[in-house]
Design a protein around this motif. Structure first.
Motif, PDB file in Angstrom:
ATOM      1  N   ILE A 208       8.428  -0.965 -10.488  1.00 52.07           N
ATOM      2  CA  ILE A 208       7.764   0.444  -9.875  1.00 52.07           C
ATOM      3  C   ILE A 208       9.000   0.882  -8.413  1.00 52.07           C
ATOM      4  O   ILE A 208       8.223   1.776  -8.346  1.00 52.07           O
ATOM      5  CB  ILE A 208       6.071  -0.073  -9.828  1.00 52.07           C
ATOM      6  N   ARG A 209       8.762  -0.365  -7.807  1.00 46.46           N
ATOM      7  CA  ARG A 209       8.817   0.258  -6.330  1.00 46.46           C
ATOM      8  C   ARG A 209      10.446   1.087  -6.542  1.00 46.46           C
ATOM      9  O   ARG A 209      11.081   1.459  -5.963  1.00 46.46           O
ATOM     10  CB  ARG A 209       9.572  -1.161  -5.391  1.00 46.46           C
ATOM     11  N   VAL A 210      11.409   0.450  -7.499  1.00 52.68           N
ATOM     12  CA  VAL A 210      12.282   1.511  -7.275  1.00 52.68           C
ATOM     13  C   VAL A 210      12.355   2.971  -8.002  1.00 52.68           C
ATOM     14  O   VAL A 210      12.895   3.293  -7.695  1.00 52.68           O
ATOM     15  CB  VAL A 210      13.419   0.689  -8.753  1.00 52.68           C
ATOM     16  N   PHE A 211      11.194   2.316  -9.218  1.00 54.62           N
ATOM     17  CA  PHE A 211      10.628   4.373 -10.139  1.00 54.62           C
ATOM     18  C   PHE A 211      10.493   4.861  -8.407  1.00 54.62           C
ATOM     19  O   PHE A 211      11.094   6.361  -7.963  1.00 54.62           O
ATOM     20  CB  PHE A 211       9.724   3.788 -10.676  1.00 54.62           C
ATOM     21  N   VAL A 212       9.773   4.811  -7.629  1.00 57.80           N
ATOM     22  CA  VAL A 212       9.236   5.102  -6.853  1.00 57.80           C
ATOM     23  C   VAL A 212      10.205   4.969  -5.335  1.00 57.80           C
ATOM     24  O   VAL A 212      10.488   7.133  -4.951  1.00 57.80           O
ATOM     25  CB  VAL A 212       8.369   4.350  -5.694  1.00 57.80           C
ATOM     26  N   LEU A 213      11.363   4.475  -4.774  1.00 59.15           N
ATOM     27  CA  LEU A 213      12.632   4.575  -4.128  1.00 59.15           C
ATOM     28  C   LEU A 213      13.612   6.158  -4.658  1.00 59.15           C
ATOM     29  O   LEU A 213      13.701   7.178  -4.433  1.00 59.15           O
ATOM     30  CB  LEU A 213      13.334   3.509  -4.142  1.00 59.15           C
ATOM     31  N   ASN A 214      13.824   5.677  -6.100  1.00 59.71           N
ATOM     32  CA  ASN A 214      14.466   6.633  -7.317  1.00 59.71           C
ATOM     33  C   ASN A 214      13.888   8.313  -7.187  1.00 59.71           C
ATOM     34  O   ASN A 214      14.187   9.072  -6.933  1.00 59.71           O
ATOM     35  CB  ASN A 214      14.572   6.817  -8.641  1.00 59.71           C
ATOM     36  N   ALA A 215      12.676   8.465  -7.135  1.00 63.33           N
ATOM     37  CA  ALA A 215      11.554   9.842  -6.480  1.00 63.33           C
ATOM     38  C   ALA A 215      11.478  10.409  -5.470  1.00 63.33           C
ATOM     39  O   ALA A 215      11.480  11.180  -5.215  1.00 63.33           O
ATOM     40  CB  ALA A 215       9.543   9.222  -7.429  1.00 63.33           C
ATOM     41  N   VAL A 216      11.403   9.384  -4.990  1.00 64.57           N
ATOM     42  CA  VAL A 216      11.377   9.544  -3.404  1.00 64.57           C
ATOM     43  C   VAL A 216      13.485  10.232  -3.259  1.00 64.57           C
ATOM     44  O   VAL A 216      13.407  11.248  -2.353  1.00 64.57           O
ATOM     45  CB  VAL A 216      11.678   8.589  -2.620  1.00 64.57           C
ATOM     46  N   GLN A 217      14.374  10.020  -4.010  1.00 67.64           N
ATOM     47  CA  GLN A 217      15.195  10.354  -3.488  1.00 67.64           C
ATOM     48  C   GLN A 217      15.991  11.372  -3.986  1.00 67.64           C
ATOM     49  O   GLN A 217      17.429  11.932  -4.182  1.00 67.64           O
ATOM     50  CB  GLN A 217      16.105   8.590  -4.063  1.00 67.64           C
ATOM     51  N   GLY A 218      14.623  11.804  -5.377  1.00 66.47           N
ATOM     52  CA  GLY A 218      15.348  13.239  -5.952  1.00 66.47           C
ATOM     53  C   GLY A 218      16.136  12.797  -7.657  1.00 66.47           C
ATOM     54  O   GLY A 218      16.952  13.413  -7.968  1.00 66.47           O
TER      55      GLY A 218
ATOM     56  N   SER B 299      -1.716  10.684 -14.659  1.00 68.10           N
ATOM     57  CA  SER B 299      -2.628   9.457 -14.744  1.00 68.10           C
ATOM     58  C   SER B 299      -1.944   8.225 -14.029  1.00 68.10           C
ATOM     59  O   SER B 299      -0.188   8.393 -14.560  1.00 68.10           O
ATOM     60  CB  SER B 299      -4.096   9.463 -15.250  1.00 68.10           C
ATOM     61  N   VAL B 300      -2.150   7.241 -12.662  1.00 68.04           N
ATOM     62  CA  VAL B 300      -1.385   5.935 -11.891  1.00 68.04           C
ATOM     63  C   VAL B 300      -0.816   5.700 -13.338  1.00 68.04           C
ATOM     64  O   VAL B 300       0.443   5.071 -13.731  1.00 68.04           O
ATOM     65  CB  VAL B 300      -1.417   5.485 -11.056  1.00 68.04           C
ATOM     66  N   ASN B 301      -2.003   5.172 -14.339  1.00 68.69           N
ATOM     67  CA  ASN B 301      -1.576   4.381 -15.400  1.00 68.69           C
ATOM     68  C   ASN B 301      -0.611   5.061 -16.612  1.00 68.69           C
ATOM     69  O   ASN B 301      -0.339   3.882 -17.237  1.00 68.69           O
ATOM     70  CB  ASN B 301      -3.379   3.803 -16.356  1.00 68.69           C
TER      71      ASN B 301
ATOM     72  N   GLU C 134       0.825  -1.030   0.261  1.00 65.78           N
ATOM     73  CA  GLU C 134       0.467   0.023  -0.057  1.00 65.78           C
ATOM     74  C   GLU C 134       0.711   0.977  -0.204  1.00 65.78           C
ATOM     75  O   GLU C 134       0.509   1.900  -0.502  1.00 65.78           O
ATOM     76  CB  GLU C 134      -0.629   0.122   1.090  1.00 65.78           C
ATOM     77  N   GLU C 135       1.637   1.573   0.412  1.00 67.68           N
ATOM     78  CA  GLU C 135       3.131   2.504   0.177  1.00 67.68           C
ATOM     79  C   GLU C 135       3.289   2.782  -0.538  1.00 67.68           C
ATOM     80  O   GLU C 135       3.614   4.094  -0.975  1.00 67.68           O
ATOM     81  CB  GLU C 135       4.219   2.314   1.619  1.00 67.68           C
TER      82      GLU C 135
ATOM     83  N   LEU D 209       3.092   5.975  -5.749  1.00 73.29           N
ATOM     84  CA  LEU D 209       3.127   6.841  -7.085  1.00 73.29           C
ATOM     85  C   LEU D 209       1.843   7.222  -7.598  1.00 73.29           C
ATOM     86  O   LEU D 209       1.502   8.106  -8.394  1.00 73.29           O
ATOM     87  CB  LEU D 209       2.601   4.953  -6.899  1.00 73.29           C
ATOM     88  N   LYS D 210       1.368   7.175  -6.614  1.00 71.47           N
ATOM     89  CA  LYS D 210      -0.072   8.106  -6.701  1.00 71.47           C
ATOM     90  C   LYS D 210      -0.105   9.473  -6.269  1.00 71.47           C
ATOM     91  O   LYS D 210      -0.025   9.962  -7.024  1.00 71.47           O
ATOM     92  CB  LYS D 210      -1.363   8.008  -5.979  1.00 71.47           C
TER      93      LYS D 210
END
Length: 67
Positions: A55-65, A35-37, A19-20, A25-26
């Protein structure tokens, strides 16, 4: 972990993410004005492994800038 259905290039597929990661991602999609899609389709075009991991790697990279 929850499985969700998404469309990638017009084809339905399912993705299982914690869920996190879905919430992050949203938030990323909203920040980008997309959109998420559409964001998942973008991630799909550059992935080398399975979609959930990408997706997890993308989110991690986004969070890390880095995305």
């Amino acid at each position: 972990m929850k499985k969700r259905s998404v469309l990638i290039a017009g084809h339905p597929t399912s993705v299982s993410l914690e869920e996190e990661f879905w919430e992050a991602l949203k938030a990323i999609a909203q920040t980008r004005g997309t959109s998420v899609n559409a964001l998942i389709e973008e991630i799909d075009t550059t992935r080398t492994g399975n979609l959930s991991s990408a997706i997890r790697v993308f989110v991690l990279n986004a969070v890390q800038g880095r995305a």
